[in-house]
Design an enzyme around this catalytic site. Sequence first.
Site, PDB file in Angstrom:
ATOM      1  N   ASP A   1       0.665  -6.333  28.658  1.00 39.09           N
ATOM      2  CA  ASP A   1       1.708  -8.037  27.266  1.00 39.09           C
ATOM      3  C   ASP A   1       3.031  -7.105  27.620  1.00 39.09           C
ATOM      4  O   ASP A   1       3.306  -6.353  28.186  1.00 39.09           O
ATOM      5  CB  ASP A   1       1.125  -8.259  25.953  1.00 39.09           C
ATOM      6  CG  ASP A   1       0.724  -9.599  26.407  1.00 39.09           C
ATOM      7  OD1 ASP A   1       1.580 -10.177  25.767  1.00 39.09           O
ATOM      8  OD2 ASP A   1       0.016  -9.725  26.180  1.00 39.09           O
TER       9      ASP A   1
ATOM     10  N   HIS B   1       4.609 -11.260  21.363  1.00 35.75           N
ATOM     11  CA  HIS B   1       3.583 -12.033  22.502  1.00 35.75           C
ATOM     12  C   HIS B   1       2.767 -10.912  22.220  1.00 35.75           C
ATOM     13  O   HIS B   1       1.316 -11.048  21.726  1.00 35.75           O
ATOM     14  CB  HIS B   1       3.548 -12.420  23.171  1.00 35.75           C
ATOM     15  CG  HIS B   1       3.237 -13.139  24.238  1.00 35.75           C
ATOM     16  ND1 HIS B   1       1.829 -12.176  25.260  1.00 35.75           N
ATOM     17  CD2 HIS B   1       3.302 -14.628  24.399  1.00 35.75           C
ATOM     18  CE1 HIS B   1       1.100 -13.408  25.749  1.00 35.75           C
ATOM     19  NE2 HIS B   1       1.832 -14.785  25.584  1.00 35.75           N
TER      20      HIS B   1
ATOM     21  N   SER C   1      -2.680 -17.977  26.444  1.00 46.22           N
ATOM     22  CA  SER C   1      -2.892 -16.489  25.602  1.00 46.22           C
ATOM     23  C   SER C   1      -3.374 -16.316  24.907  1.00 46.22           C
ATOM     24  O   SER C   1      -4.038 -14.701  24.300  1.00 46.22           O
ATOM     25  CB  SER C   1      -1.473 -16.272  25.998  1.00 46.22           C
ATOM     26  OG  SER C   1      -0.320 -15.685  27.405  1.00 46.22           O
TER      27      SER C   1
END
Length: 441
Positions: free
Chosen positions: A177, A232, A407
Site C-alpha cells: 500500500d 490509506h 480498499s
Amino acid sequence: MDLTPKQQIEALFAEYGDGKDYIRVVRDNSDYVITMVGSYQYRGKFKVKRTNSDGYLIYEGPLSGTKGQWLVAAELRDYESLYTYAFPPEGLDDSPAPVYQPNLSNITGDYNIIDGFGEASVKFALEDLANVDIPQQPPVAFDFAPGTNMYNLDAIGAPEAWSVGLTGAGIIVAVLDTGVDITHIELDDNIWINIGEIPNNGIDDDLNGFIDDVNGWDFVNNDNSLEDLDGHGTHVAGTVSAEDNGIGIVGAAFNTQIMPIKILPGTDQGGSYLNLAQGIYYAVDNGANVINMSLGGGYVPPQIIRDAIKYANDNDVICVMAAGNAFDTDPIAASSPEAPGSYASEYGIVVGAIDEAGNMTSFSNRAGEPVDWDNDGTKELLYVTTSGKTIWSTLPGNLIGTKSGTSMACPLIAAAVAILLQADPSLKPDQIRVLLANTAK
C-alpha cells in the site's frame, strides 16, 4: 446366572443380533433408566420394544441418545417388559465412526455477476471447517472509542472467532500500500520484525537483498522508511490488526503481524506494476502468509502481475485484492473487477464492498462474467463481499477515522483468512478460496 438389566444391555455389544427378540428386561421393584454405553457407531443400531403384561405393544423404535451413551427412558411399570433387538438383521457395524472431512476441493456456492458468491463470513467458514456450531456473540459495534461504529466486525463474524480463541495469532499479513505508520499506538506492537536484520547498521544481514529492512520495504523510495504520507495503508493495516488495547478501535484479527510494504506514493499519485510485483515477491520470500492489495488499475492483469500472484499461490501465500470503486462513474467497465483483482479467476480472492445493511455499495465494482486469462477455459472469479462503507480504522499520527471503498473491505477478508490459517495452518490458498465461497451468505 441371572444378569442384571445393566449386564444384559452390556452383553448386547458382545454379540450380533438376528433381528428377533434379543434381550428381555422385566421391571423389578423400582423405576430405573437403562444406560447403554458404547462406541459412536452403535448409535441407531438397536430397536427397543415395550409391551404390557398382555403382550400389547406400547412403544417400538430406535434406541436414542448422544455420542458414546444412550439413555433408554425405561421407567417400566410393574406390568411392562422391555425388549431390545439389533437391526439391521445383519448385525452391528464395527467399523470406526466416519471422520468429518470439510469440502475443500469443490466450489458448490452459487455465483452471480453482481456480488459473486456473496457476503463472506469467518464464523460460517470456521463452522464448516471444524464441523462445529459457534454460538452467536453479542454485537461489538459500539464497544470501542466513543462515536465509532465498527459494524464490520459483527458482519464478518469476528466476535465469534474471538470467542473460540482465534485472533490471527502467528499469521503475517503483508500490506502492499502507501506505507504504514509503524509507530501508531494501535499498531506498533503488531508490526512484523525481520529478526534476521540488525537495525540501522547499513548491512544486509539476512542476505535477502534489502539493507536494514527491519519492518518491511519501501519500493517507491527504495529504502526502509515505510512512511505513510497518505493514510490509506495505515487505515488498511488497522482493519486487519489494530491492537486490542482498550484505546480506540480493534482489528478483526488483532493478533496478526503486519508486514508493511510500500509500493504506492499515495492513492492519488498511482504506482507501477513493477513495484507491485516486487512487493509480492518480497512478501512471499520474507514469510508472509497473506498479501493484502487494496489497490487496482486497468482491467487486464499484466503478465508481470500474473506471474507474481502465481508465485505467491505456488508458495502457499494467498492474495486478497480489492475489486475497485468505479461502478458509480463507469458502470460498464466496472461490471467486473480491476486488476490485479480481475485475476482472481485463477488465484487469490477479490473483494467487493457492501454497506451496513448488506447491500452492494454504489461504487463497488461488480463480480462480472467468467473470464479466461490463461487460455485454459473460462472461470468464475473468486469474488466475495464484505463491509466497505464508513469503516473506522487507524490513521497516521495516532488518529482514527473513517474511509469507504473496496480498499476497506479487502483487509477484512485478509483478516478472516488470517483467522482461518490460525485455525488450520495447513490450509492451502485454493482450499481457502473454496471454504469462503461455499460458506458465503
